[in-house]
Enzyme design. Sequence first.
Site, PDB file in Angstrom:
ATOM      1  CD  GLU A  61      -6.594 -11.889 -10.204  1.00  0.00           C
ATOM      2  OE1 GLU A  61      -5.955 -11.054  -9.551  1.00  0.00           O
ATOM      3  OE2 GLU A  61      -7.816 -11.782 -10.413  1.00  0.00           O
ATOM      4  CG  HIS A  97      -1.613   1.345   1.379  1.00  0.00           C
ATOM      5  ND1 HIS A  97      -2.726   1.692   0.645  1.00  0.00           N
ATOM      6  CD2 HIS A  97      -1.306   2.432   2.127  1.00  0.00           C
ATOM      7  CE1 HIS A  97      -3.081   2.925   0.956  1.00  0.00           C
ATOM      8  NE2 HIS A  97      -2.245   3.389   1.847  1.00  0.00           N
ATOM      9  CB  CYS A 110      -4.302  -3.998 -14.769  1.00  0.00           C
ATOM     10  SG  CYS A 110      -4.969  -5.535 -14.077  1.00  0.00           S
ATOM     11  CG  ASP A 132      -3.512 -11.328  -6.318  1.00  0.00           C
ATOM     12  OD1 ASP A 132      -2.847 -11.216  -5.273  1.00  0.00           O
ATOM     13  OD2 ASP A 132      -4.714 -11.009  -6.384  1.00  0.00           O
TER      14      ASP A 132
END
Length: 577
Positions: free
Chosen positions: A433, A191, A504, A457
């Site tokens: 993913e 994050h 992405c 992921d």
Amino acid sequence: MSSKIMGIAASDGIGIAKAYRLVMPDLSFERKQIADVDSEIDRFKQSLHAAKQDLEIIRKAAIANLGQDEAAIFDAHITILSDPEMVGQVEGNIRQKKVNAEAALKEVTDHFIAIFEGMTDNPYMKERAADVRDVTKRVLSHLLGKTLPNPALIKEPVIVVARDLTPSDTAQMNKKYVKGFLTDLGGRTSHSAIMSRTLEIPAVVGTDNATQSIKDGTVVVVNGLRGFAVVAPDTHEVSEFRKQAQQFQQEKAEWRKLKNAQSVSKDGKSVEIAANIGTPNDVKAVTDAGAEAVGLFRTEFLYMNSDKLPSEDDQFVAYKQVLEAMKGAPVVIRTMDIGGDKHLPYLKLPEEMNPFLGYRAIRISLDRQNIFRTQLRALIRASKYGELRIMFPMIATVDEFIAAKNIFLEEKAKLVKAGVTVAKEIKLGMMVEVPATAVFADQFAKQVDFFSIGTNDLIQYTFAADRGNEHVAYLYQPYNPALLRLIKHVIDAAHKEGKIAAMCGEMAGDQIAVPLLLGMGLDEYSMSATSVLRVRHQMKQLDSNKWAQVAMQAVQNCQTNQEVKDLVEGQLKDSVE
């Protein structure tokens, strides 16, 4: 004498300022008997007042940075501190038991916390226990004369040094004063890393010991371009880093000239450079950066920023806003990806040993179809306002994709029958993913309109390593040949069926990965909006034919992540020279 701390380059740039350690102080205390009850109650009231003043400042900062809705949590905290029942009980404890204010406060708030946590049938009220804990810490800090670090109170240039940074930490930060992030934990997908790129603040993460090595007020240089920090630099070092920072700003000025330019390689190959968003408010950054599309709209934030499931109309308004703002450019909207590390207090999910491998994303959508169908109806209704593409997350089997597609077709048919105008064509794609999906991409490509590779992921599942776990952080290897083979297979499978292959994950904006992805034939690169112009500039320096050969060499001949990195850096250096 200066010292150097190595880490991971998470956000470009160079920041120089005094350290601000965002580390929780020790708030432990001893229970004491007191003689002067009135003085102790006054001490409690003063601390209560000081805590409220802190929260008012934080609330105003949150309104400025996030908006009124997000700041509402601090209104709730102020309300708790003004609750006559709680305040009265604390004062009563001091008066009757003749104990110090710290002990009286803790006893009362522990009681309230236990009550809230016991409300297992009411998730919203159960969550209030965390609010009581937060305000208790704030009052205790004033009682104990300890400084509770708070980003909203920063009023001078600083480098924030923290174990890690939470969403609430970064939400309160004023970009005017925060010149850099330096954390013990994290990688490029943590994050703190993603937020630093969004805020365009230089950052180095994953240092292991920055909080232990740096004292408050010490001058620190954060080099987010190279992945290290210099503690207590001398005047010569500061001068050199200031020159490098100025050069970087000049580079950014050059990149800004490419806002309206096409995204093409040196040899004229066209690609699409898109941006990821979490809310409709993020679209401005996308258009300001000149991105050619929204490559990922993470709709789970519509769910996470609410105290109940968002209605069909609420979602429709959000999707319509994004589609209209993009003025006909493609917008890829991912259906709800809840679960794993994203929880909703109002949506009861099972307790799981391995939540990242459990009940999440499309698995919830297919099981709780009322939620899924509501979202799909909102998306289909909004489709007439732009070029909408819908993407399903965490698909592991062909059956899952077909089931999701059939539900979409059912809801679309119902809306058309009801006279609702919808777009003639809405492309349906999926995230790649799960390794099994990547391996079976040739069969999935027969079913989908497009792929979007979610490398955050895919990397952690490929190497069986939690990307948030510091003990296995070394296994987060975006250039590992095993991963590159999976990516190449997905791209080739898409192209064989005439479909688009996009990415992405954070790898799409990685300066080492971009040349390899170009060489592999990736069609669309979606990233943080702040990376768009840098990648467009980099793309113009790359020859796709040359990098196709380098990518093949990396996939076929290299054995380790480092070998691939060295290969790419060597080729990039030769190109510059």
